[in-house]
Scaffold this active site. Structure first.
Site, PDB file in Angstrom:
ATOM      1  N   ASP A  77      73.479  19.918 -54.190  1.00 44.74           N
ATOM      2  CA  ASP A  77      74.343  20.177 -55.438  1.00 44.74           C
ATOM      3  C   ASP A  77      73.362  19.550 -56.634  1.00 44.74           C
ATOM      4  OD1 ASP A  77      74.609  17.509 -55.127  1.00 44.74           O
ATOM      5  OD2 ASP A  77      76.969  17.678 -55.409  1.00 44.74           O
ATOM      6  N   CYS A  80      71.433  15.156 -54.359  1.00 46.67           N
ATOM      7  CA  CYS A  80      71.062  14.919 -53.044  1.00 46.67           C
ATOM      8  C   CYS A  80      70.185  13.500 -53.078  1.00 46.67           C
ATOM      9  CB  CYS A  80      70.612  15.871 -52.216  1.00 46.67           C
ATOM     10  SG  CYS A  80      69.105  16.898 -52.874  1.00 46.67           S
ATOM     11  N   HIS A 272      64.897  19.486 -51.798  1.00 44.26           N
ATOM     12  CA  HIS A 272      66.087  18.830 -51.299  1.00 44.26           C
ATOM     13  C   HIS A 272      65.740  17.386 -50.403  1.00 44.26           C
ATOM     14  CE1 HIS A 272      70.226  18.569 -49.660  1.00 44.26           C
ATOM     15  NE2 HIS A 272      69.763  18.485 -48.393  1.00 44.26           N
TER      16      HIS A 272
END
Lengths: 321, 195
Positions: A77, A80, A272
């Protein structure tokens, strides 16, 4: 003055708040798929993920499993990195029971607080966030009324109130460190964007959901004095075009202890971050450590701990096979 | 009007969602049967807003002010005076600030109550300003919001206007000032420093 209302096209175009609401809706839907931090999973789940994927990824995941044994995913989101750091660092203290480290990091937090005030931040804008993080730090030390075990730590890190407050605190700390050492960070920021240091902090550090990269990681690691390892899983191959060794970079604070393996190890895949568990740490001391943890929990919380014990045993077996 | 109504519905819906999730997050987990955190104490929002009010009043920045509207700490009325040397000099604008229950994680809804002729303000008073939308962070407060809007008045972003007529007129400051004064007077405003 009729034209003031604008042409038809402006009326038809979704307004900014509508676009934003849509954006929130997408993230909310994503959120239902994964907690802020997931369960600890054996690294074999990564191999499964890339089973039919790019051969470079497959080879790298294979190499990765030589050094690392498990992964804990973080929700994608935009927060992370901070959520992964939060859990990984708190879990490290929970396991090491390193009170001296907590006292050390609390001193750094005081420094950050001073830096924020010097930079003109009103104390009321960050004090609640700061105290929630200090509460979490104290709670991972043993022998207090508020002490937590790993289960409760997981739960706390999945709690929106606690997790968001700590993420926001890290964003303040990161921003203060970047602005305090603006000359040092400026060239890196210019390499990423056309923004000034202050603009960068306002636009890409302080708002929730803004993704992190090496500038954020360097700043947070330096500010808190906590080394962070980032392991890069991407498609790149070595100069010979074949080398599929997995690269990592250790962010070592300008001041602070030298350690072989940083307490926080994160896996980076483009866009990510997740948490990684090193194999040496896991395997060599696995049985002994779990026995100890179980003993402590049995005394403290009876039934729950027994259930967890079984789960953990299953997990160890699954990992061994 | 329907546009405006739609916007308000969307806001109400969003707030409703926020409330639900805030409550949902603090229902003690049945499996663990332990409350993880104290519920978000609604006092924390009002405590924060009290601090902001104190800061606003003690600093006394020229040309901006705000105060809670009646008993509800979540609704404030603000005032911004146009800065000297801008086409807004001598004009005073009222704004309404509505704070969500998860403030300061979410920005307040800020709207002009006084009609404002400006490239980034629409006919309903909605403001297009990044810090009130995707670039919001908890580091902002009422004071910095009002100062940002005050500086937006004199430095519009003409690239993505909400009022394209105002944006087109901006390059001719004299004409802009005229149109602005006309609009301001039409809606009952009194210009204090006619020059």
């Amino acid at each position: 003055m009729n034209s003031e209302a604008g042409g038809g096209s402006e009326e038809d175009r979704p307004r900014d708040d509508e676009i934003l609401a849509f954006h929130h809706a997408i993230r909310a839907a994503d959120a239902e798929k994964l907690e802020f931090v997931g369960d600890k999973e054996p690294l074999s789940v990564l191999a499964m993920e890339y089973e039919a994927g790019n051969p470079v990824f497959r080879a790298k995941v294979e190499n990765l499993s030589q050094t690392y044994s498990a992964i804990r995913r973080a929700r994608g989101d935009g927060n992370c990195f901070f959520r992964s750091f939060m859990f990984s660092y708190l879990e490290h203290i929970l396991e090491t029971k390193d009170e001296a480290e907590v006292r050390r990091v609390e001193k750094n937090i005081e420094q950050s607080k001073k830096a924020l005030i010097d930079l003109g931040y009103q104390e009321f804008t960050f004090e609640d966030f700061l105290s929630i993080f200090v509460e979490q730090l104290e709670s991972v030390l043993p022998g207090r009324e508020t002490s937590v075990d790993i289960d409760l730590l997981v739960e706390k890190c999945r709690d929106r109130y606690i997790s968001d407050y700590v993420v926001m605190f890290f964003r303040f700390v990161t921003s203060a460190e970047i602005r305090r050492r603006a000359e040092f960070f400026e060239p890196f920021i210019l390499g990423l964007s056309n923004m000034s240091v202050q603009q960068f902090c306002k636009a890409s550090v302080e708002p929730m959901g803004e993704e992190s990269d090496h500038v954020h990681i360097t700043a947070l690691s330096d500010a808190l004095g906590v080394p962070i390892r980032v392991v890069y899983l991407d498609r790149s191959v070595g100069a010979d075009g074949k080398n599929t060794d997995v690269n990592h970079h250790d962010f070592v604070p300008t001041e602070g202890s030298n350690v072989d393996i940083p307490p926080v190890v994160l896996l980076y895949r483009p866009g990510h971050y997740d948490i990684l568990y090193t194999r040496t740490d896991e395997d060599l001391s696995h049985v002994g450590r779990h026995d100890k943890v179980t003993g402590r929990q049995l005394v403290k919380e009876d039934g729950n701990a027994a259930a967890q014990n079984v789960e953990e045993l299953n997990y160890v077996q699954a990992e061994a096979t | 009007m329907s546009h405006n109504g739609g916007g308000m519905d969307a806001i109400a819906a969003q707030q409703a969602t926020n409330n639900t999730s805030a409550i949902g997050a603090h229902v003690p987990n049945a499996k663990a049967s332990r409350a993880v955190s104290q519920p978000v104490d609604s006092h924390s929002v009002s405590r924060r807003l009290q601090s902001e009010l104190m800061s606003l009043m003690t600093r006394g920045d020229p040309g901006i002010s705000a105060f809670p509207d009646g008993d509800n700490i979540l609704t404030w009325v603000g005032t911004i005076n146009g800065s000297k040397g801008t086409v807004y000099e001598g004009m005073s604008y009222k704004l309404m600030l509505k704070f969500p229950t998860d403030y300061p994680f979410k920005p307040p809804q800020v709207k002009f109550e006084t009609a404002c002729f400006h490239p980034n303000v629409d006919q309903y008073g909605n403001i297009c300003l990044d810090i009130l939308q995707d670039k919001w962070s908890s580091a902002y407060d009422v004071r910095t919001i009002l100062l940002s809007i005050q500086s937006l008045l004199g430095e519009p972003n003409n690239e993505s206007p909400m009022n394209s007529y105002a944006a087109a007129l901006w390059s001719n400051q004299e004409e802009f000032r005229k149109a602005n004064c006309k609009r301001y007077r039409e809606t009952g405003g009194v210009i204090t420093v006619p020059k």
